[in-house]
Design a protein around this motif. Structure first.
Motif, PDB file in Angstrom:
ATOM      1  N   GLN A  94       0.506  -1.439  -0.379  1.00 21.10           N
ATOM      2  CA  GLN A  94      -0.281   0.051  -0.680  1.00 21.10           C
ATOM      3  C   GLN A  94       0.707   1.438   0.437  1.00 21.10           C
ATOM      4  OE1 GLN A  94      -3.734   0.320  -0.179  1.00 21.10           O
ATOM      5  NE2 GLN A  94      -2.591  -2.503  -0.693  1.00 21.10           N
ATOM      6  N   ASP A  96       2.034   5.060   1.175  1.00 22.89           N
ATOM      7  CA  ASP A  96       1.942   5.879   2.455  1.00 22.89           C
ATOM      8  C   ASP A  96       0.756   7.271   1.681  1.00 22.89           C
ATOM      9  OD1 ASP A  96       2.963   7.283   1.228  1.00 22.89           O
ATOM     10  OD2 ASP A  96       5.019   6.577   2.553  1.00 22.89           O
ATOM     11  N   ASP A  97      -0.003   7.726   3.063  1.00 29.63           N
ATOM     12  CA  ASP A  97      -1.005   8.844   2.104  1.00 29.63           C
ATOM     13  C   ASP A  97      -0.249  10.493   1.975  1.00 29.63           C
ATOM     14  OD1 ASP A  97      -2.670   7.635   3.249  1.00 29.63           O
ATOM     15  OD2 ASP A  97      -2.820   8.850   4.987  1.00 29.63           O
ATOM     16  N   SER A  98       1.173  10.390   1.665  1.00 29.45           N
ATOM     17  CA  SER A  98       1.865  11.039   1.032  1.00 29.45           C
ATOM     18  C   SER A  98       2.418  10.690  -0.375  1.00 29.45           C
ATOM     19  CB  SER A  98       3.415  11.659   1.785  1.00 29.45           C
ATOM     20  OG  SER A  98       3.778  10.865   2.091  1.00 29.45           O
ATOM     21  N   ILE A 100       0.459   9.468  -1.621  1.00 37.36           N
ATOM     22  CA  ILE A 100      -0.712   9.720  -2.887  1.00 37.36           C
ATOM     23  C   ILE A 100      -1.799  10.300  -2.963  1.00 37.36           C
ATOM     24  CG2 ILE A 100      -3.657   8.709  -2.493  1.00 37.36           C
ATOM     25  CD1 ILE A 100      -3.055   6.526  -0.344  1.00 37.36           C
ATOM     26  N   ALA A 101      -0.975  11.477  -2.127  1.00 41.66           N
ATOM     27  CA  ALA A 101      -1.307  13.409  -2.078  1.00 41.66           C
ATOM     28  C   ALA A 101      -0.048  13.520  -2.877  1.00 41.66           C
ATOM     29  CB  ALA A 101      -1.355  13.907  -1.003  1.00 41.66           C
ATOM     30  N   ALA A 134      -3.869   1.714  -3.173  1.00 43.70           N
ATOM     31  CA  ALA A 134      -4.383   2.541  -2.344  1.00 43.70           C
ATOM     32  C   ALA A 134      -6.321   3.347  -2.246  1.00 43.70           C
ATOM     33  CB  ALA A 134      -4.531   4.120  -2.736  1.00 43.70           C
ATOM     34  N   ASP A 135      -6.645   3.145  -0.531  1.00 45.96           N
ATOM     35  CA  ASP A 135      -8.287   3.494  -0.827  1.00 45.96           C
ATOM     36  C   ASP A 135      -8.700   4.018  -1.257  1.00 45.96           C
ATOM     37  OD1 ASP A 135     -10.739   2.920   0.062  1.00 45.96           O
ATOM     38  OD2 ASP A 135      -9.732   4.458   1.785  1.00 45.96           O
ATOM     39  N   LEU A 138      -9.926   7.649  -0.007  1.00 42.81           N
ATOM     40  CA  LEU A 138      -8.650   8.191   0.615  1.00 42.81           C
ATOM     41  C   LEU A 138      -8.038   8.414  -1.032  1.00 42.81           C
ATOM     42  CD1 LEU A 138      -6.989   9.225   2.514  1.00 42.81           C
ATOM     43  CD2 LEU A 138      -5.717   8.075   1.737  1.00 42.81           C
ATOM     44  N   LEU A 142      -9.058  13.056  -1.103  1.00 41.67           N
ATOM     45  CA  LEU A 142      -7.992  14.100  -1.510  1.00 41.67           C
ATOM     46  C   LEU A 142      -8.395  15.043  -2.821  1.00 41.67           C
ATOM     47  CD1 LEU A 142      -5.100  11.711  -0.381  1.00 41.67           C
ATOM     48  CD2 LEU A 142      -5.504  14.033   0.463  1.00 41.67           C
TER      49      LEU A 142
END
Length: 149
Positions: A94, A96-98, A100-101, A134-135, A138, A142
């Motif tokens: 998966q 991470d959030d950064s 994906i952003a 990635a979800d 989410l 974003l």
């Protein structure tokens, strides 16, 4: 048969030989869902489609886990968590959030998206690029934040 479907089939055989009955049940259930979709649509699923199916299966189990945990049904929650762990073995690492952003911002800039009307095109492209890593909820959140703000 896609490589991921073959991996699932091989895992079922290995688990059967190891007499891991509960693991076999979970994997056969997943395999049955994949086969049912193939029969209904009269197509052969590729790895991306199989990942979508796995992601939906995970989401269903995560929702059930939350409900069972909320209602103090630890026995059922443990079963759902067990199934989540098994399905996760077949999911890619998966993001991470950064990551994906950054991918969301790059895609919005690349497409020149400026409003919510562009969200569908951005989400379609990102779905292909993240392919189970990635979800989607989410990513959607974003994209909405970026296009509204």
């Amino acid at each position: 048969m896609s490589p991921l479907q073959q991996h699932i089939a091989d895992t079922i055989i290995t688990s059967m030989k190891a007499r891991e009955i509960e693991r076999v049940k979970v994997m056969r259930n997943v395999q049955a869902v994949i086969k049912q979709i193939e029969v209904d649509r009269r197509i052969e699923l590729d790895d991306a489609d199989v990942l979508d199916v796995l992601q939906k299966q995970l989401k269903q189990r995560q929702e059930s886990l939350a409900i069972f945990t909320e209602n103090d049904r630890d026995d059922l929650a443990a079963k759902e968590q067990f199934e989540i762990n098994i399905i996760n073995e077949f999911m890619p690492k998966q993001m991470d959030d950064s990551e994906i952003a950054a991918l969301v911002n790059t895609e919005i800039a690349a497409q020149g998206a400026t409003s919510m009307r562009d969200m569908g095109a951005v989400m379609g492209s990102l779905k292909k690029k993240t392919a189970g890593r990635a979800d989607p909820a989410l990513i959607s959140k974003l994209v909405k934040e970026a296009l509204q703000g």
